[in-house]
Design a protein around this motif. Structure first.
Motif, mmCIF file in Angstrom:
data_model
loop_
_atom_site.group_PDB
_atom_site.id
_atom_site.type_symbol
_atom_site.label_atom_id
_atom_site.label_comp_id
_atom_site.label_asym_id
_atom_site.label_seq_id
_atom_site.Cartn_x
_atom_site.Cartn_y
_atom_site.Cartn_z
ATOM 1 N N TYR A 185 0.725 -1.246 0.133
ATOM 2 C CA TYR A 185 0.050 -0.276 0.111
ATOM 3 C C TYR A 185 0.813 0.810 0.369
ATOM 4 O O TYR A 185 0.196 2.333 -0.425
ATOM 5 C CB TYR A 185 -0.983 0.453 1.579
ATOM 6 C CG TYR A 185 -1.266 1.083 1.605
ATOM 7 C CD1 TYR A 185 -2.504 1.749 0.351
ATOM 8 C CD2 TYR A 185 -1.502 2.919 2.161
ATOM 9 C CE1 TYR A 185 -3.220 2.762 0.790
ATOM 10 C CE2 TYR A 185 -2.093 3.225 2.767
ATOM 11 C CZ TYR A 185 -2.953 3.757 1.342
ATOM 12 O OH TYR A 185 -4.180 4.700 2.159
ATOM 13 N N ARG A 186 2.169 1.361 0.332
ATOM 14 C CA ARG A 186 2.667 2.438 1.145
ATOM 15 C C ARG A 186 3.385 3.095 -0.655
ATOM 16 O O ARG A 186 3.638 3.922 -0.718
ATOM 17 C CB ARG A 186 4.556 1.680 1.858
ATOM 18 C CG ARG A 186 5.185 3.037 1.728
ATOM 19 C CD ARG A 186 6.594 2.938 2.408
ATOM 20 N NE ARG A 186 7.381 3.446 2.415
ATOM 21 C CZ ARG A 186 7.610 4.182 2.980
ATOM 22 N NH1 ARG A 186 6.665 4.111 4.347
ATOM 23 N NH2 ARG A 186 8.474 4.865 3.025
ATOM 24 N N PHE A 187 3.364 1.732 -1.711
ATOM 25 C CA PHE A 187 3.304 2.124 -3.163
ATOM 26 C C PHE A 187 2.812 2.713 -3.736
ATOM 27 O O PHE A 187 3.003 3.072 -5.303
ATOM 28 C CB PHE A 187 4.527 0.929 -3.552
ATOM 29 C CG PHE A 187 6.561 0.598 -2.935
ATOM 30 C CD1 PHE A 187 6.510 2.003 -3.181
ATOM 31 C CD2 PHE A 187 6.205 -0.385 -1.364
ATOM 32 C CE1 PHE A 187 7.660 1.475 -2.169
ATOM 33 C CE2 PHE A 187 7.120 -0.335 -1.338
ATOM 34 C CZ PHE A 187 8.167 0.419 -1.259
ATOM 35 N N TYR A 188 1.885 1.096 -4.349
ATOM 36 C CA TYR A 188 0.452 1.780 -4.606
ATOM 37 C C TYR A 188 -1.081 2.427 -4.047
ATOM 38 O O TYR A 188 -1.228 3.442 -4.959
ATOM 39 C CB TYR A 188 0.063 0.686 -5.076
ATOM 40 C CG TYR A 188 1.414 -0.543 -5.718
ATOM 41 C CD1 TYR A 188 1.544 -0.090 -6.786
ATOM 42 C CD2 TYR A 188 1.519 -1.461 -4.968
ATOM 43 C CE1 TYR A 188 2.434 -0.720 -7.916
ATOM 44 C CE2 TYR A 188 2.481 -2.195 -5.503
ATOM 45 C CZ TYR A 188 2.829 -2.104 -7.152
ATOM 46 O OH TYR A 188 3.878 -2.499 -7.400
ATOM 47 N N ASN A 189 -0.993 3.312 -2.649
ATOM 48 C CA ASN A 189 -2.121 3.753 -2.415
ATOM 49 C C ASN A 189 -3.627 3.494 -3.031
ATOM 50 O O ASN A 189 -4.093 4.177 -3.109
ATOM 51 C CB ASN A 189 -1.369 5.512 -2.687
ATOM 52 C CG ASN A 189 -0.254 5.433 -1.835
ATOM 53 O OD1 ASN A 189 -0.472 5.490 -1.001
ATOM 54 N ND2 ASN A 189 0.075 6.890 -1.986
ATOM 55 N N TYR A 190 -3.620 2.028 -3.818
ATOM 56 C CA TYR A 190 -5.228 1.769 -3.371
ATOM 57 C C TYR A 190 -5.829 1.646 -2.214
ATOM 58 O O TYR A 190 -5.851 0.794 -1.128
ATOM 59 C CB TYR A 190 -5.420 0.691 -4.397
ATOM 60 C CG TYR A 190 -4.418 0.730 -5.549
ATOM 61 C CD1 TYR A 190 -4.984 1.926 -7.013
ATOM 62 C CD2 TYR A 190 -3.727 0.198 -6.304
ATOM 63 C CE1 TYR A 190 -4.811 1.848 -7.964
ATOM 64 C CE2 TYR A 190 -3.373 0.319 -7.913
ATOM 65 C CZ TYR A 190 -3.775 1.623 -8.051
ATOM 66 O OH TYR A 190 -3.587 1.617 -9.013
ATOM 67 N N SER A 191 -6.996 2.158 -1.808
ATOM 68 C CA SER A 191 -7.190 2.572 -0.857
ATOM 69 C C SER A 191 -8.258 0.115 -0.326
ATOM 70 O O SER A 191 -7.921 0.246 0.588
ATOM 71 C CB SER A 191 -8.855 3.251 -0.245
ATOM 72 O OG SER A 191 -9.536 2.698 -1.684
ATOM 73 N N LEU B 62 -5.396 -0.764 1.183
ATOM 74 C CA LEU B 62 -5.515 -0.688 2.371
ATOM 75 C C LEU B 62 -6.155 -1.909 3.806
ATOM 76 O O LEU B 62 -6.314 -2.114 4.321
ATOM 77 C CB LEU B 62 -5.404 0.075 3.187
ATOM 78 C CG LEU B 62 -5.805 1.149 3.926
ATOM 79 C CD1 LEU B 62 -4.436 0.831 4.787
ATOM 80 C CD2 LEU B 62 -5.657 2.759 4.567
#
Length: 103
Positions: A68-74, A77
Motif C-alpha cells: 500500500y505504501r507504493f500503490y496507495n489503493y484504498s 489498505l
C-alpha cells in the motif's frame, strides 16, 4: 524504513513456518505458562498449526500494508487491515481457553 519493514515481514513469515510445521511451542505464551500436567492435555501440534495459519494471514496483511505504501489503493489498505485485525480476534476467541485443542 523500507528495509526494516521488509525484515519484519520476513521474520513473521519465518515464525509462521516454524509454527506451521509444529516446532514453535516455545513461541506460544499461554502454553509456556502451563504446568507439564496441563500441557499433556493440549494437542500442541493442532495448536501450532492453527497459530501458524493465523500468522501466515497476519504476515500477508503486513505484506499488503507494505505494498500500500507504493500503490496507495484504498482497497489494498482495507484488505491489509482486515487481514491484520480479523486473525487477531479469531486467535483471541479460539485459543482463550484451549478447549478447541484438548486431546
Amino acid at each position: 524504513m523500507i528495509l526494516l519493514f521488509f525484515l519484519m515481514i520476513s521474520l513473521f513469515f519465518g515464525i509462521s513456518t516454524l509454527l506451521f510445521i509444529g516446532k514453535g511451542d516455545f513461541l506460544i505464551a499461554g502454553l509456556n505458562a502451563m504446568s507439564k500436567k496441563e500441557k499433556e492435555k493440549i494437542d500442541t501440534f493442532k495448536l501450532n498449526r492453527f497459530m501458524g495459519k493465523m500468522m501466515y494471514v497476519v504476515s500477508g496483511g503486513m505484506l499488503l500494508l507494505f505494498l500500500y505504501r507504493f500503490y496507495n489503493y484504498s482497497l489494498v489498505l482495507a484488505l491489509a487491515l482486515l487481514l491484520l485485525v480479523l486473525p487477531t480476534i479469531l486467535i483471541a476467541i479460539f485459543t482463550f481457553n484451549f478447549n478447541r485443542f484438548r486431546k
